[in-house]
Write an enzyme that holds these catalytic residues in place. Structure first.
Site, short mmCIF file in Angstrom:
data_model
loop_
_atom_site.label_atom_id
_atom_site.label_comp_id
_atom_site.label_asym_id
_atom_site.label_seq_id
_atom_site.Cartn_x
_atom_site.Cartn_y
_atom_site.Cartn_z
N ARG A 1 45.73 -39.84 -40.01
CA ARG A 1 45.77 -41.32 -40.09
C ARG A 1 47.21 -41.82 -40.27
NH1 ARG A 1 41.19 -40.45 -38.88
NH2 ARG A 1 39.32 -41.54 -39.58
N SER B 1 36.40 -46.87 -42.54
CA SER B 1 36.84 -46.27 -43.82
C SER B 1 37.92 -47.15 -44.42
CB SER B 1 37.42 -44.89 -43.58
OG SER B 1 36.49 -44.06 -42.95
N GLU C 1 43.49 -47.23 -46.35
CA GLU C 1 43.79 -46.93 -44.95
C GLU C 1 44.01 -48.24 -44.19
OE1 GLU C 1 41.41 -46.07 -41.23
OE2 GLU C 1 40.84 -44.42 -42.56
N1 EPU Z 1 30.13 -38.35 -48.59
C1 EPU Z 1 29.46 -38.62 -49.76
N2 EPU Z 1 29.11 -39.92 -50.01
C2 EPU Z 1 29.39 -40.93 -49.17
C3 EPU Z 1 30.10 -40.66 -47.97
C4 EPU Z 1 30.46 -39.36 -47.71
O1 EPU Z 1 29.17 -37.74 -50.55
O2 EPU Z 1 29.02 -42.07 -49.47
C5 EPU Z 1 30.45 -36.96 -48.27
C6 EPU Z 1 29.53 -36.48 -47.13
O3 EPU Z 1 28.36 -35.95 -47.63
C7 EPU Z 1 30.36 -35.45 -46.43
C8 EPU Z 1 31.79 -35.88 -46.71
O4 EPU Z 1 31.75 -36.86 -47.75
O5 EPU Z 1 30.15 -34.19 -46.94
C9 EPU Z 1 32.45 -36.43 -45.48
O6 EPU Z 1 31.70 -37.54 -45.00
P1 EPU Z 1 31.71 -37.99 -43.46
O7 EPU Z 1 31.39 -36.85 -42.59
O8 EPU Z 1 30.89 -39.23 -43.37
O9 EPU Z 1 33.21 -38.31 -43.16
P2 EPU Z 1 34.35 -39.06 -44.00
O10 EPU Z 1 35.33 -38.05 -44.45
O11 EPU Z 1 33.74 -39.94 -45.02
C10 EPU Z 1 35.93 -39.38 -41.95
C11 EPU Z 1 36.70 -40.51 -41.32
C12 EPU Z 1 35.78 -41.39 -40.50
C13 EPU Z 1 35.14 -40.54 -39.42
C14 EPU Z 1 34.37 -39.39 -40.10
C15 EPU Z 1 33.82 -38.43 -39.10
C16 EPU Z 1 38.54 -40.92 -42.85
C17 EPU Z 1 39.16 -41.83 -43.86
N3 EPU Z 1 37.37 -41.29 -42.36
O12 EPU Z 1 35.00 -39.98 -42.87
O13 EPU Z 1 36.58 -42.37 -39.87
O14 EPU Z 1 34.25 -41.31 -38.63
O15 EPU Z 1 35.28 -38.64 -40.95
O16 EPU Z 1 34.84 -37.66 -38.54
O17 EPU Z 1 39.15 -39.90 -42.52
C18 EPU Z 1 37.41 -44.60 -40.02
O18 EPU Z 1 38.53 -44.11 -40.10
O19 EPU Z 1 37.23 -45.84 -40.06
C19 EPU Z 1 36.26 -43.71 -39.96
C20 EPU Z 1 35.01 -44.17 -39.98
#
Ligand code: EPU
Length: 343
Positions: A168, A243, A339
């Site tokens: 990012r 995010s 972000e």
């Molecule tokens: N999780 C929780 N609770 C929540 C949300 C997530 O426990 O409320 C845990 C999930 O269970 C999972 C882990 O966190 O084990 C990761 O969650 P997820 O796969 O939803 O991905 P993320 O790390 O929350 C990132 C990006 C997203 C992107 C997804 C998929 C960032 C800041 N965000 O989210 O990007 O879609 O991975 O690759 O890196 C964006 O930048 O706007 C965005 C949506």
């Protein structure tokens, strides 16, 4: 150019804030003309793309410029590669769909990301195992300092190395901040030997749900779209900017110490560091689905802050995010970084 113009339709949070001046440009020539006017008035500038990564916390006392440069072109490089160039104002997801229709591979994991092409390099947009740096060839930018000095070569090309992409992150968030306007971006995509990346767990299980064993790039896109639609709110329906925070990276030693106290803590190791999902931290701190006034953390993905009633101000959203930062810091000793660009 219009005066005291509402930016509500141009930010996906849907918050009300006005710009002292507003103009929409559809060509580089129009952009340069507008900038010349703004320079004579020494006005601060705000470039607006899809408005999907900004939070307007107050009225903008300057010149807001909507970059509505359109057009997609392509150049076949060899049997297996094509360069696709899209102008800054093209909608990101429409570009992805255009490429999939032509069976050009590389952008499928990035389906349905809100926003426009021009802002994609700024934060090296990424999702489901892919970042644009993986398919990035170059981008054409306008150097604002050179333009001010009437330099004839104000147009520059940035290659992959020059963009210094990170998670990012890019040069446009650091030394390049406020210095360049991205006009178009070129991606190097595949024409037949596509790399299918389904390593991100949720894609695999979604493909299984769809009964697909040998996925095409179109299938991967479909799976990503289904996953995103199942847990991320559509900004057209509920104001949000995806995010709100980055996933923090902490030293391995800190992670190990936290693991003793919070045995379920999740983390993705990377050398001496571990990336921890901010969504998990925010949920554990008790914020998932919680609403204060007009603002809430989304009930299916805590990392997404929403304009729950549609009436939130940017300041309310900002204050809500500060409370989350404080709360996560108190519980885990980790400082979350926003972000979203705060204006
Ligand atoms: N999780 C929780 N609770 C929540 C949300 C997530 O426990 O409320 C845990 C999930 O269970 C999972 C882990 O966190 O084990 C990761 O969650 P997820 O796969 O939803 O991905 P993320 O790390 O929350 C990132 C990006 C997203 C992107 C997804 C998929 C960032 C800041 N965000 O989210 O990007 O879609 O991975 O690759 O890196 C964006 O930048 O706007 C965005 C949506």
């Amino acid at each position: 150019m219009q005066e005291n113009f509402s930016l509500k339709p141009f930010n996906t949070f849907g918050v009300e804030a006005s710009a002292r001046y507003f103009s929409e440009v559809t060509s580089i020539e129009e952009l340069i003309e507008t900038l010349k006017f703004s320079n004579t008035q020494t006005l601060p500038l705000l470039f607006i793309g899809g408005g999907s990564n900004i939070l307007l916390t107050k009225d903008f006392d300057g010149s807001a410029i909507l970059l509505n440069l359109k057009g997609i072109s392509e150049e076949i490089i060899d049997e297996n590669h094509v360069l696709v160039t899209a102008k800054a104002g093209e909608n990101w997801h429409q570009l992805v769909m255009y490429c999939l229709e032509k069976n050009y591979g590389g952008l499928e994991n990035l389906s349905l990301i809100p926003g426009n092409v021009g802002t994609s390099p700024m934060q090296n947009i990424g999702a489901y195992g892919t970042e644009i740096k993986d398919v990035f060839e170059s981008c054409k930018v306008l150097n604002l300092e050179k333009l001010k000095q009437c330099h004839t070569e104000a147009l520059e090309v940035f290659n992959l190395e020059k963009c210094r992409f990170g998670y990012r992150d890019s040069i446009f968030k650091h030394e390049g901040k406020g210095k360049y306007v991205i006009l178009e971006v070129t991606f190097r995509l595949t024409r037949k030997d596509h790399t299918i990346d389904v390593e991100y767990g949720a894609i695999k299980s979604e493909l299984e749900n769809l009964g697909i064993k040998k996925p095409t790039i179109q299938d991967v896109s479909k799976a990503v779209i289904n996953i995103r639609q199942s847990k991320l709110p559509d900004p057209k329906v509920i104001g949000n900017a995806g995010s709100f925070f980055k996933n923090p990276t902490i030293p391995l030693s800190q992670f190990e110490a936290l693991k003793l106290k919070f045995e379920n803590i999740q983390g993705y190791p990377n050398g001496d560091f571990v990336k921890v999902p901010a969504g998990w931290l925010i949920e554990q701190a008790g914020w998932k689905g919680r609403q204060i006034g007009n603002v809430a953390s989304h009930k299916l993905q805590a990392l997404v802050i929403i304009n729950a009633t549609g009436n939130a101000t940017g300041k309310e959203i900002f204050d809500f995010s500060s409370e989350i930062i404080n709360s996560v810091n108190e519980k885990f000793g980790i400082e979350l970084e926003r972000e979203v660009n705060i204006i």
